[in-house]
Design a protein around this motif. Structure first.
Motif, mmCIF file in Angstrom:
data_model
loop_
_atom_site.group_PDB
_atom_site.id
_atom_site.type_symbol
_atom_site.label_atom_id
_atom_site.label_comp_id
_atom_site.label_asym_id
_atom_site.label_seq_id
_atom_site.Cartn_x
_atom_site.Cartn_y
_atom_site.Cartn_z
ATOM 1 N N GLY A 296 1.053 -1.026 0.112
ATOM 2 C CA GLY A 296 -0.547 -0.362 -0.177
ATOM 3 C C GLY A 296 1.223 1.040 -0.038
ATOM 4 N N PRO A 297 0.176 2.170 -0.485
ATOM 5 C CA PRO A 297 1.004 3.373 -0.145
ATOM 6 C C PRO A 297 1.275 4.370 1.097
ATOM 7 C CG PRO A 297 -1.411 4.448 -0.157
ATOM 8 C CD PRO A 297 -0.817 2.652 -0.416
ATOM 9 N N VAL A 298 2.173 5.132 1.231
ATOM 10 C CA VAL A 298 2.918 5.971 2.475
ATOM 11 C C VAL A 298 1.609 6.516 2.867
ATOM 12 C CG1 VAL A 298 3.878 7.399 3.975
ATOM 13 C CG2 VAL A 298 4.831 6.308 1.933
ATOM 14 N N GLY A 299 1.843 5.605 4.357
ATOM 15 C CA GLY A 299 0.145 5.533 5.801
ATOM 16 C C GLY A 299 -0.566 4.542 5.562
ATOM 17 N N THR A 300 -0.618 3.888 4.923
ATOM 18 C CA THR A 300 -0.900 2.424 5.040
ATOM 19 C C THR A 300 -1.282 2.733 6.840
ATOM 20 O OG1 THR A 300 -1.131 1.674 2.492
ATOM 21 C CG2 THR A 300 -1.353 -0.041 4.703
ATOM 22 N N LYS A 301 -2.131 2.268 6.755
ATOM 23 C CA LYS A 301 -2.612 1.002 8.562
ATOM 24 C C LYS A 301 -2.272 -0.517 8.310
ATOM 25 C CE LYS A 301 -5.252 4.682 10.349
ATOM 26 N NZ LYS A 301 -4.084 4.918 11.512
ATOM 27 N N VAL A 302 -1.939 -1.223 8.730
ATOM 28 C CA VAL A 302 -1.115 -2.580 8.577
ATOM 29 C C VAL A 302 -1.203 -3.094 10.146
ATOM 30 C CG1 VAL A 302 0.176 -4.237 7.667
ATOM 31 C CG2 VAL A 302 0.734 -1.910 6.851
ATOM 32 N N VAL A 318 7.153 -2.647 14.794
ATOM 33 C CA VAL A 318 8.073 -1.322 13.556
ATOM 34 C C VAL A 318 7.971 -1.897 12.613
ATOM 35 C CG1 VAL A 318 10.478 -1.855 14.650
ATOM 36 C CG2 VAL A 318 10.074 0.651 13.690
ATOM 37 N N PRO A 319 7.804 -0.716 11.398
ATOM 38 C CA PRO A 319 8.838 -0.497 10.478
ATOM 39 C C PRO A 319 10.149 -0.430 9.782
ATOM 40 C CG PRO A 319 6.233 1.009 9.779
ATOM 41 C CD PRO A 319 6.282 0.261 12.097
ATOM 42 N N THR A 320 10.364 -0.740 9.023
ATOM 43 C CA THR A 320 11.838 -1.102 8.297
ATOM 44 C C THR A 320 12.373 -1.067 7.043
ATOM 45 O OG1 THR A 320 11.895 -2.323 11.078
ATOM 46 C CG2 THR A 320 13.661 -2.692 9.752
ATOM 47 N N ASN A 321 13.536 -0.199 7.648
ATOM 48 C CA ASN A 321 13.636 -0.406 5.369
ATOM 49 C C ASN A 321 15.279 -1.392 5.645
ATOM 50 O OD1 ASN A 321 16.121 0.125 6.296
ATOM 51 N ND2 ASN A 321 16.047 2.614 6.009
ATOM 52 N N ALA A 322 15.720 -1.865 4.188
ATOM 53 C CA ALA A 322 16.237 -2.955 3.461
ATOM 54 C C ALA A 322 17.705 -2.718 4.301
ATOM 55 C CB ALA A 322 16.210 -2.858 2.369
ATOM 56 N N ALA A 323 17.658 -1.663 5.228
ATOM 57 C CA ALA A 323 19.225 -1.347 6.125
ATOM 58 C C ALA A 323 18.705 -1.910 6.777
ATOM 59 C CB ALA A 323 19.251 -0.629 5.853
ATOM 60 N N GLN A 324 17.624 -2.135 7.409
ATOM 61 C CA GLN A 324 17.135 -2.579 9.057
ATOM 62 C C GLN A 324 17.172 -1.392 9.233
ATOM 63 O OE1 GLN A 324 18.955 -6.313 11.056
ATOM 64 N NE2 GLN A 324 18.313 -7.472 8.891
ATOM 65 N N GLN A 325 17.186 -0.558 9.288
ATOM 66 C CA GLN A 325 17.071 0.554 9.826
ATOM 67 C C GLN A 325 15.529 0.986 10.421
ATOM 68 O OE1 GLN A 325 18.650 3.396 7.276
ATOM 69 N NE2 GLN A 325 20.376 3.383 8.406
ATOM 70 N N GLY A 349 5.237 5.009 7.806
ATOM 71 C CA GLY A 349 4.934 6.571 7.334
ATOM 72 C C GLY A 349 6.211 6.720 6.326
ATOM 73 N N LYS A 350 6.769 5.952 6.039
ATOM 74 C CA LYS A 350 8.028 5.886 4.964
ATOM 75 C C LYS A 350 8.629 5.187 3.749
ATOM 76 C CE LYS A 350 10.952 7.740 8.719
ATOM 77 N NZ LYS A 350 12.910 7.106 9.156
ATOM 78 N N ALA A 351 8.436 5.761 2.723
ATOM 79 C CA ALA A 351 8.651 5.610 1.283
ATOM 80 C C ALA A 351 9.682 4.031 0.786
ATOM 81 C CB ALA A 351 8.395 6.889 -0.069
ATOM 82 N N ASP A 352 10.847 4.004 2.257
ATOM 83 C CA ASP A 352 11.578 3.833 1.494
ATOM 84 C C ASP A 352 11.101 1.747 3.263
ATOM 85 O OD1 ASP A 352 12.162 4.092 4.223
ATOM 86 O OD2 ASP A 352 14.030 4.103 3.774
ATOM 87 N N THR A 353 10.096 1.677 3.396
ATOM 88 C CA THR A 353 9.522 0.724 3.959
ATOM 89 C C THR A 353 10.044 -0.655 3.535
ATOM 90 O OG1 THR A 353 8.500 1.962 5.798
ATOM 91 C CG2 THR A 353 8.267 -0.214 5.655
ATOM 92 N N THR A 354 10.739 -1.749 3.986
ATOM 93 C CA THR A 354 10.495 -3.045 3.251
ATOM 94 C C THR A 354 9.892 -4.404 3.749
ATOM 95 O OG1 THR A 354 12.531 -3.034 3.887
ATOM 96 C CG2 THR A 354 12.759 -1.945 1.337
#
Length: 532
Positions: A296-302, A318-325, A349-354
Motif C-alpha cells: 500500500g502507499p505511505v500512510g497505510t495502516k497494517v 515497527v516498520p523497517t527499511n532494507a538496511a534494517q533501520q 510512514g516512510k516510502a523506503d519501508t520494506t
C-alpha cells in the motif's frame, strides 16, 4: 579288591599341587580310570620284598571346573603283591598314594588307617576311600593328568598300634598309564555392549545390544566421559538378557545437560560402558508474522498478527527499511497472550519501508519480520528495480574412492589376536540447505572363509573419526568406538541446526578379534554404509 563289611570312607586334608589359572565349569561331572602297573615293593626292616601287579581305580568328581579348585578323589586299590614268609595278623596299615601331574609336580593322598592280615598267600588289600584333592592353577582349557608314581604303607604292630614300625614302598616299574584327568574350564568371553545412535537428545532413547552376558537383571547408569561419577538417576533402562544376548532400550533423563557421557550396563559382576553424546536440539525461531495488507502507499495502516512469542512478553512492532533501520516514531507496543500470540496495528510512514518487524527487545533479537511493499512511484531522484531469484537445495550423498579393505594377517599362536586395518575414507556431501542433520551408519556380515569357518560380526569393531571440510556449517560428531555387528553402529552424524550442510571426511580404525583356535583361511565379510 578288598570290600569291607562296612564301607570305609574318609575325608583327608587338601593335598596341594602346583600349575596356572582357570574358570569354574558348569554342572559337576566325574572322571574314572583304572590302571594295573608293575610294582617293585621293598621294606627295609622286616624284609617284606616282592614284585608284581596291583590295580588302582581313581575317580575325580567333578572332572571339569576351575583352577585353582578342589575336587573329591575316590581311590580303590586292589591287592598288593607284597608278601611275608609267615602270617602276621591284625597289622595296622596307613596307605600313601603318590601321583605325578602332567602340569609338573606331584601330590600324595593319605588313606585312613585300616587293620588286615598279611602272609605268604595274602597281600594287603586297602579299602576304598575319598580325599580332597587341590587342583593347581592352570590356563583355561588345560588338561591335568594324574599318573601313579608310588604306593606305600606305614606298618603298625598290634602290640604298639600308635607307633609306626616301618614303611613298605612299592615303586611303579612298568605298564603304567594315566589313572585320572581333570579339564580346566575354558574362559568365558567378555561381554560386549553397543548403543545406537551415538548422539541423542535429553529424554530420547538408545537401542542397547550386547553378547556374552550372564543371566540376571541388567541395571543402567550414566557416567561422565571418563566413566566415573555414574548416576543411575540420569537414565532408565528396559533391558533383558536371554541366552547371553543383551537387548532393550535406555532412556536419557530429560534434564541431562549436553555433553559426552558413558552408558554403563551391569549384570551381576559384569559391567560394560559405551560412549554416548547428549545434545539438545537448537530450536529454530518459532516467531512468525502475517500482515494485512502486505502492500500500500505511505500512510497505510497494517494489521500485524504474531505467534510463537514468549507468553505475556512485551513486543515492539515497527516498520523497517532494507538496511534494517527502524522507523522509531512509527513503533507500537503490544503484549503477547498466554498462547504467545498478539495483534497490533502500525502505520507505514516512510516510502523506503520494506518490511515490518516485531521483537521482544529493542535490539532486534527474539524477532520476526514480514515483507511490506510501498505502492506508487519511487521518490524523486531515485529509481527502483525489484530483483528475484530462486535457490534450489541439493542432495545428501556419500562416496568412497575404494571398495576393498585388507586387514593385517595373523598366525595362530594359542591366544586371541586382532586383525587391524583402516576404513576407506567416506565423503559426505550435504548440499540440501535447511536445518536437517544426518546420520552415517555401518553394518557388517559374519566373516567366513568358504570352508565352514566363521567369525561373528560382533567381533568386528571400529574407532570412528570425522573431519568437516572448510566452511562447513554443520558440526559433525564421530560415532562411539566399539563393535559394529549386524544391527549396525554410527560412524558419524550431524545434528539438526538453524543452518546445516557442508562436506565431511569420515574414517575409522578397524579391528577384528580372532579367537585363539579359529579355523585357518582367508576370511571375508561385507561392510555396508548408509546415510539418512
Amino acid at each position: 579288591m578288598f570290600k569291607p563289611s562296612r564301607k570305609v570312607t574318609a575325608s583327608f586334608g587338601v593335598a596341594m599341587i602346583a600349575g596356572t589359572a582357570g574358570l569354574v565349569a558348569g554342572a559337576p561331572a566325574a572322571s574314572a580310570a583304572s590302571v594295573n602297573p608293575d610294582l617293585t615293593c621293598t621294606e627295609p626292616i622286616l624284609h617284606w620284598n616282592k614284585s608284581g601287579k596291583q590295580t588302582f581305580d581313581v575317580t575325580l568328581t567333578p572332572d571339569t571346573g576351575s583352577a585353582p579348585g578342589t575336587v573329591q578323589a575316590k581311590i580303590d586299590a586292589g591287592e598288593n603283591p607284597l608278601r611275608t614268609d609267615t602270617v602276621f595278623a591284625n597289622i595296622g596299615f596307613v596307605g600313601q598314594y603318590t601321583f605325578t601331574l602332567s602340569t609338573g609336580g606331584e601330590v600324595t593322598l593319605t588313606a585312613p588307617k585300616f587293620v588286615a592280615n598279611i602272609g605268604p598267600t595274602q597281600g594287603i588289600d586297602p579299602p576304598e576311600f575319598t580325599a580332597d584333592l587341590a587342583i593347581p592353577q592352570a590356563a583355561p582349557g588345560t588338561r591335568i593328568d594324574l599318573t601313579l608314581k608310588t604306593f606305600a604303607v606305614d606298618v603298625y604292630l598290634p602290640t604298639s598300634p600308635n607307633t609306626k614300625v616301618t614303611t613298605a614302598t612299592c615303586a611303579v616299574t612298568g605298564n603304567n598309564d594315566v589313572v585320572a584327568s581333570y579339564k580346566v574350564a575354558d574362559a568365558p568371553l567378555d561381554p560386549t555392549l553397543t548403543t545406537t545412535p551415538g548422539q541423542v537428545k535429553p529424554g530420547d532413547s538408545l537401542t542397547v545390544a550386547g553378547a556374552n552376558w550372564p543371566a540376571g537383571t541388567p541395571s543402567v547408569a550414566l557416567c561422565d566421559a571418563s566413566g566415573n561419577a555414574c548416576d543411575p538417576a540420569k537414565v532408565t533402562g528396559a533391558l533383558t538378557v536371554t541366552d547371553g544376548a543383551l537387548a532393550g532400550t535406555a532412556t536419557i533423563g530429560a534434564t541431562v545437560a549436553d555433553g559426552s557421557y558413558q552408558l554403563k550396563v551391569t549384570v551381576g559382576d559384569k559391567s560394560k560402558t559405551s560412549n554416548v553424546t547428549v545434545k539438545a536440539d537448537v530450536p529454530s525461531n518459532p516467531r512468525k508474522l502475517t500482515l494485512n495488507p502486505t502492500h500500500g502507499p505511505v500512510g497505510t495502516k497494517v494489521t500485524v498478527n504474531g505467534e510463537g512469542y514468549t507468553p505475556n512478553a512485551a513486543v515492539y512492532v515497527v516498520p523497517t527499511n532494507a538496511a534494517q533501520q527502524p522507523d522509531v516514531p512509527g513503533m507500537v507496543t503490544a503484549t503477547a497472550g498466554a498462547d504467545g500470540k498478539f495483534t497490533a496495528e502500525v502505520t507505514v510512514g516512510k516510502a523506503d519501508t520494506t518490511l515490518i518487524a516485531a521483537s521482544e527487545d529493542t535490539t532486534g533479537t527474539l524477532a520476526a519480520a514480514a515483507p511490506f511493499t510501498v505502492d506508487g512511484n519511487p521518490p524523486a531522484g531515485t529509481l527502483k528495480q525489484d530483483l528475484t531469484g530462486s535457490i534450489a537445495g541439493g542432495g545428501l550423498t556419500i562416496s568412497q574412492e575404494n571398495g576393498g579393505i585388507k586387514l593385517s594377517d595373523v598366525t595362530l599362536n594359542g591366544t586371541e589376536q586382532n586383525m587391524t586395518g583402516a576404513l576407506n575414507t567416506v565423503t559426505v556431501k550435504d548440499y540440501r540447505g535447511g536445518a536437517t542433520g544426518w546420520t552415517l551408519t555401518g553394518a557388517v556380515t559374519d566373516f567366513t572363509n568358504g570352508s565352514g569357518g566363521t567369525i561373528p560380526a560382533d567381533k568386528f569393531s571400529w574407532t570412528p573419526k570425522v573431519t568437516p571440510g572448510e566452511g562447513s556449517p554443520s558440526q559433525a560428531v564421530a560415532g562411539s568406538a566399539g563393535p559394529i555387528g549386524k544391527t549396525g553402529a554410527t560412524l558419524a552424524s550431524a545434528p539438526n541446526a538453524d543452518v546445516t550442510g557442508g562436506t565431511f571426511a569420515a574414517d575409522a580404525g578397524l579391528s577384528l578379534a580372532v579367537p585363539a583356535y579359529q579355523a585357518p583361511g582367508t576370511y571375508s565379510a561385507t561392510l555396508t554404509l548408509s546415510i539418512s
